[in-house]
Design a protein around this motif. Structure first.
Motif, PDB file in Angstrom:
ATOM      1  N   ILE A 171      10.868   6.803   0.067  1.00 12.55           N
ATOM      2  CA  ILE A 171      10.089   7.764  -0.948  1.00 12.55           C
ATOM      3  C   ILE A 171       9.219   8.650  -0.410  1.00 12.55           C
ATOM      4  O   ILE A 171       8.933   9.739  -0.479  1.00 12.55           O
ATOM      5  CB  ILE A 171       9.547   7.072  -2.084  1.00 12.55           C
ATOM      6  N   CYS A 172       8.645   7.912   0.691  1.00 17.04           N
ATOM      7  CA  CYS A 172       7.670   8.750   1.656  1.00 17.04           C
ATOM      8  C   CYS A 172       8.232   9.808   2.371  1.00 17.04           C
ATOM      9  O   CYS A 172       7.617  10.991   2.478  1.00 17.04           O
ATOM     10  CB  CYS A 172       7.126   7.568   2.602  1.00 17.04           C
ATOM     11  N   CYS A 173       9.487   9.618   3.028  1.00 20.86           N
ATOM     12  CA  CYS A 173      10.079  10.600   3.555  1.00 20.86           C
ATOM     13  C   CYS A 173      10.285  11.987   2.717  1.00 20.86           C
ATOM     14  O   CYS A 173      10.304  13.007   2.914  1.00 20.86           O
ATOM     15  CB  CYS A 173      11.444  10.188   4.309  1.00 20.86           C
ATOM     16  N   LEU A 174      10.869  11.492   1.478  1.00 16.90           N
ATOM     17  CA  LEU A 174      11.342  12.359   0.498  1.00 16.90           C
ATOM     18  C   LEU A 174      10.376  13.311   0.021  1.00 16.90           C
ATOM     19  O   LEU A 174      10.218  14.418  -0.143  1.00 16.90           O
ATOM     20  CB  LEU A 174      12.123  11.807  -0.800  1.00 16.90           C
ATOM     21  N   THR A 175       9.025  12.731  -0.500  1.00 17.60           N
ATOM     22  CA  THR A 175       7.786  13.273  -0.701  1.00 17.60           C
ATOM     23  C   THR A 175       7.264  14.224   0.209  1.00 17.60           C
ATOM     24  O   THR A 175       6.708  15.148   0.121  1.00 17.60           O
ATOM     25  CB  THR A 175       6.871  12.471  -1.285  1.00 17.60           C
ATOM     26  N   SER A 176       7.503  14.123   1.688  1.00 16.97           N
ATOM     27  CA  SER A 176       7.255  14.698   2.735  1.00 16.97           C
ATOM     28  C   SER A 176       7.918  15.844   3.183  1.00 16.97           C
ATOM     29  O   SER A 176       7.771  16.451   3.977  1.00 16.97           O
ATOM     30  CB  SER A 176       6.852  14.036   3.964  1.00 16.97           C
ATOM     31  N   GLY A 177       9.072  16.252   2.214  1.00 20.39           N
ATOM     32  CA  GLY A 177      10.033  17.214   2.542  1.00 20.39           C
ATOM     33  C   GLY A 177      11.198  16.886   3.248  1.00 20.39           C
ATOM     34  O   GLY A 177      12.033  17.811   3.361  1.00 20.39           O
ATOM     35  N   TYR A 178      11.590  15.722   3.692  1.00 16.16           N
ATOM     36  CA  TYR A 178      12.691  15.429   4.467  1.00 16.16           C
ATOM     37  C   TYR A 178      13.826  15.096   3.201  1.00 16.16           C
ATOM     38  O   TYR A 178      13.553  14.227   2.333  1.00 16.16           O
ATOM     39  CB  TYR A 178      12.544  14.261   5.549  1.00 16.16           C
ATOM     40  N   SER A 179      15.102  15.412   3.783  1.00 15.17           N
ATOM     41  CA  SER A 179      16.022  15.383   2.725  1.00 15.17           C
ATOM     42  C   SER A 179      16.593  13.823   2.672  1.00 15.17           C
ATOM     43  O   SER A 179      16.426  13.156   3.649  1.00 15.17           O
ATOM     44  CB  SER A 179      17.231  16.459   3.111  1.00 15.17           C
ATOM     45  N   HIS A 180      17.742  13.521   1.787  1.00 13.53           N
ATOM     46  CA  HIS A 180      18.057  12.492   1.443  1.00 13.53           C
ATOM     47  C   HIS A 180      19.294  12.457   2.728  1.00 13.53           C
ATOM     48  O   HIS A 180      19.525  11.143   3.121  1.00 13.53           O
ATOM     49  CB  HIS A 180      19.089  12.418   0.363  1.00 13.53           C
ATOM     50  N   LEU A 232      -5.051   6.604  11.872  1.00 11.13           N
ATOM     51  CA  LEU A 232      -6.529   6.929  11.836  1.00 11.13           C
ATOM     52  C   LEU A 232      -6.939   8.370  11.573  1.00 11.13           C
ATOM     53  O   LEU A 232      -7.969   8.676  10.880  1.00 11.13           O
ATOM     54  CB  LEU A 232      -7.259   6.374  13.107  1.00 11.13           C
ATOM     55  N   LEU A 233      -5.979   9.218  11.555  1.00 10.81           N
ATOM     56  CA  LEU A 233      -6.111  10.582  11.161  1.00 10.81           C
ATOM     57  C   LEU A 233      -5.758  10.886   9.836  1.00 10.81           C
ATOM     58  O   LEU A 233      -6.042  12.388   9.458  1.00 10.81           O
ATOM     59  CB  LEU A 233      -5.370  11.536  12.453  1.00 10.81           C
ATOM     60  N   VAL A 234      -4.999  10.025   9.121  1.00  7.94           N
ATOM     61  CA  VAL A 234      -4.765  10.455   7.565  1.00  7.94           C
ATOM     62  C   VAL A 234      -5.349   9.102   6.892  1.00  7.94           C
ATOM     63  O   VAL A 234      -5.770   8.461   7.139  1.00  7.94           O
ATOM     64  CB  VAL A 234      -3.355  10.603   7.552  1.00  7.94           C
ATOM     65  N   GLN A 235      -5.345   9.549   5.535  1.00  7.14           N
ATOM     66  CA  GLN A 235      -5.829   8.790   4.477  1.00  7.14           C
ATOM     67  C   GLN A 235      -4.643   8.485   3.424  1.00  7.14           C
ATOM     68  O   GLN A 235      -3.825   9.394   3.178  1.00  7.14           O
ATOM     69  CB  GLN A 235      -6.879   9.390   3.890  1.00  7.14           C
ATOM     70  N   ASN A 236      -4.589   7.395   2.953  1.00 10.28           N
ATOM     71  CA  ASN A 236      -3.534   7.074   1.883  1.00 10.28           C
ATOM     72  C   ASN A 236      -3.815   8.024   0.571  1.00 10.28           C
ATOM     73  O   ASN A 236      -5.042   8.172  -0.078  1.00 10.28           O
ATOM     74  CB  ASN A 236      -3.710   5.392   1.525  1.00 10.28           C
ATOM     75  N   LYS A 237      -2.510   8.343   0.166  1.00 12.24           N
ATOM     76  CA  LYS A 237      -2.702   8.891  -0.886  1.00 12.24           C
ATOM     77  C   LYS A 237      -3.000   8.199  -2.291  1.00 12.24           C
ATOM     78  O   LYS A 237      -2.412   7.274  -2.276  1.00 12.24           O
ATOM     79  CB  LYS A 237      -1.439   9.860  -1.234  1.00 12.24           C
ATOM     80  N   ILE A 281       0.718  -1.018  -0.048  1.00 10.12           N
ATOM     81  CA  ILE A 281      -0.009  -0.059  -0.017  1.00 10.12           C
ATOM     82  C   ILE A 281       0.857   1.242  -0.119  1.00 10.12           C
ATOM     83  O   ILE A 281       2.145   1.204   0.576  1.00 10.12           O
ATOM     84  CB  ILE A 281      -0.934   0.144   1.225  1.00 10.12           C
ATOM     85  N   SER A 282       0.278   2.319  -0.317  1.00  8.17           N
ATOM     86  CA  SER A 282       0.904   3.703  -0.512  1.00  8.17           C
ATOM     87  C   SER A 282       1.144   3.913   1.084  1.00  8.17           C
ATOM     88  O   SER A 282       0.530   4.035   1.745  1.00  8.17           O
ATOM     89  CB  SER A 282       0.350   4.623  -1.045  1.00  8.17           C
ATOM     90  N   MET A 283       2.758   4.383   1.155  1.00  8.26           N
ATOM     91  CA  MET A 283       2.982   4.670   2.741  1.00  8.26           C
ATOM     92  C   MET A 283       3.116   6.227   2.890  1.00  8.26           C
ATOM     93  O   MET A 283       3.549   6.784   1.972  1.00  8.26           O
ATOM     94  CB  MET A 283       4.299   3.768   3.061  1.00  8.26           C
ATOM     95  N   ILE A 284       2.526   6.862   3.883  1.00 13.09           N
ATOM     96  CA  ILE A 284       2.605   8.278   3.944  1.00 13.09           C
ATOM     97  C   ILE A 284       2.766   8.217   5.599  1.00 13.09           C
ATOM     98  O   ILE A 284       2.699   7.259   6.651  1.00 13.09           O
ATOM     99  CB  ILE A 284       1.109   8.846   3.858  1.00 13.09           C
ATOM    100  N   LEU A 285       3.788   9.458   6.124  1.00 14.30           N
ATOM    101  CA  LEU A 285       4.236   9.792   7.232  1.00 14.30           C
ATOM    102  C   LEU A 285       2.804  10.091   8.294  1.00 14.30           C
ATOM    103  O   LEU A 285       1.924  10.554   7.762  1.00 14.30           O
ATOM    104  CB  LEU A 285       4.895  10.896   7.451  1.00 14.30           C
ATOM    105  N   PRO A 286       2.918   9.483   9.404  1.00 13.60           N
ATOM    106  CA  PRO A 286       1.677   9.392  10.442  1.00 13.60           C
ATOM    107  C   PRO A 286       1.498  10.896  10.674  1.00 13.60           C
ATOM    108  O   PRO A 286       2.467  11.791  10.629  1.00 13.60           O
ATOM    109  CB  PRO A 286       1.991   8.599  11.570  1.00 13.60           C
ATOM    110  N   TYR A 287       0.228  11.444  11.306  1.00 12.80           N
ATOM    111  CA  TYR A 287       0.197  12.412  11.877  1.00 12.80           C
ATOM    112  C   TYR A 287       0.873  12.940  13.282  1.00 12.80           C
ATOM    113  O   TYR A 287       0.488  11.739  13.929  1.00 12.80           O
ATOM    114  CB  TYR A 287      -1.305  12.963  11.678  1.00 12.80           C
ATOM    115  N   VAL A 288       1.502  13.899  13.463  1.00  8.61           N
ATOM    116  CA  VAL A 288       2.269  13.997  14.700  1.00  8.61           C
ATOM    117  C   VAL A 288       2.037  15.453  14.953  1.00  8.61           C
ATOM    118  O   VAL A 288       2.116  16.297  14.178  1.00  8.61           O
ATOM    119  CB  VAL A 288       3.631  13.481  14.837  1.00  8.61           C
TER     120      VAL A 288
END
Length: 243
Positions: A128-137, A237-242, A83-90
């Motif tokens: 890739i999830c971290c990169l697309t969320s703005g975190y650097s290599h 639970l607070l977010v949805q998969n892209k 499944i598409s992975m996204i960073l959790p809401y914190v």
């Protein structure tokens, strides 16, 4: 718990296992199909009622809590569901919390990926999830290096070497033992949400109440250290998969 104890002692062999998570129960079955159907019919008859909604699924392939399980030619195969992975809401200090998420997710990927090919594919998705969320290599490489130092491994070796990967996976699958000495006892607990310090204070109060007069476990003799294992399932639970 009483029913589970009965099933373990009366219904299952030593080469089968049971896993319970909240109101879900998973078990393997190596006996005949007729015995399995009889056992499931007994469960339905016993549990079906006005207050219990029992749902039974079985097969050689099944998905539970985003974990794919399969009886692959007699071998137990597991993997994270693709499944598409996204960073959790914190909230509050997100970088620190995402550093903990990165390590805990990396450990979970190794625990649930039967082979290193599945792990490598999921690890790349996580990066890739971290990169697309703005975190650097550099952020990713730094967290991988911290993982290497903590477990004394090389992440790039385990993703191409089956033996090294299985050795590390075997190590991570073992439940962390309680570490103790003559004056310190360490406990690890799962932390999902709620006041962190309030839990520690409550635990310390309960511990001292029941061990105050104990010769070796009293607060004067023993120091308690609590270490949290962070989970992010509630935040998911607070977010949805892209899409």
């Amino acid at each position: 718990s009483l029913c589970l104890y009965y099933w373990i002692t009366k219904k299952f062999n030593n080469n089968e296992f049971i896993l319970q998570y909240t109101d879900e129960l998973f078990f393997t079955w190596n006996q005949s199909k007729d015995n399995r159907n009889t056992f499931l019919d007994t469960l339905k008859e016993f549990f079906y009622g006005d207050y219990i909604d029992l749902k039974i699924e079985y097969g050689q392939k099944i998905t539970i809590q985003n974990i794919y399980l399969e009886n692959y030619h007699g071998q137990f195969y597991t993997a994270i569901k693709s499944i598409s992975m996204i960073l959790p809401y914190v909230t509050g200090y997100p970088k620190v919390k995402y550093q903990k998420w990165f390590r805990s997710t990396l450990i979970r990927l190794i625990q649930l990926s039967t082979n290193y090919q599945d792990f490598t594919r999921q690890r790349i998705n996580m990066e890739i999830c971290c990169l697309t969320s703005g975190y650097s290599h550099e952020f990713i490489e730094n967290e991988l290096q911290n993982f290497n130092c903590y477990f004394n491994v090389n992440i790039y070796q385990i993703q191409t070497n089956e033996l090294i990967y299985q050795q590390l996976r075997s190590h991570l699958l073992k439940f962390p033992p309680r570490k103790s000495s003559n004056s310190i006892i360490q406990f690890t607990y799962l932390y999902d949400y709620g006041p962190y310090h309030e839990f520690k204070n409550t635990f310390s109060h309960i511990w001292s109440t029941y061990t105050n007069s104990h010769a070796t476990l009293s607060s004067q003799q023993i120091k308690i250290l609590l270490n949290a294992k962070h989970l992010f399932s509630l935040n998911n639970l607070l977010v949805q998969n892209k899409i």
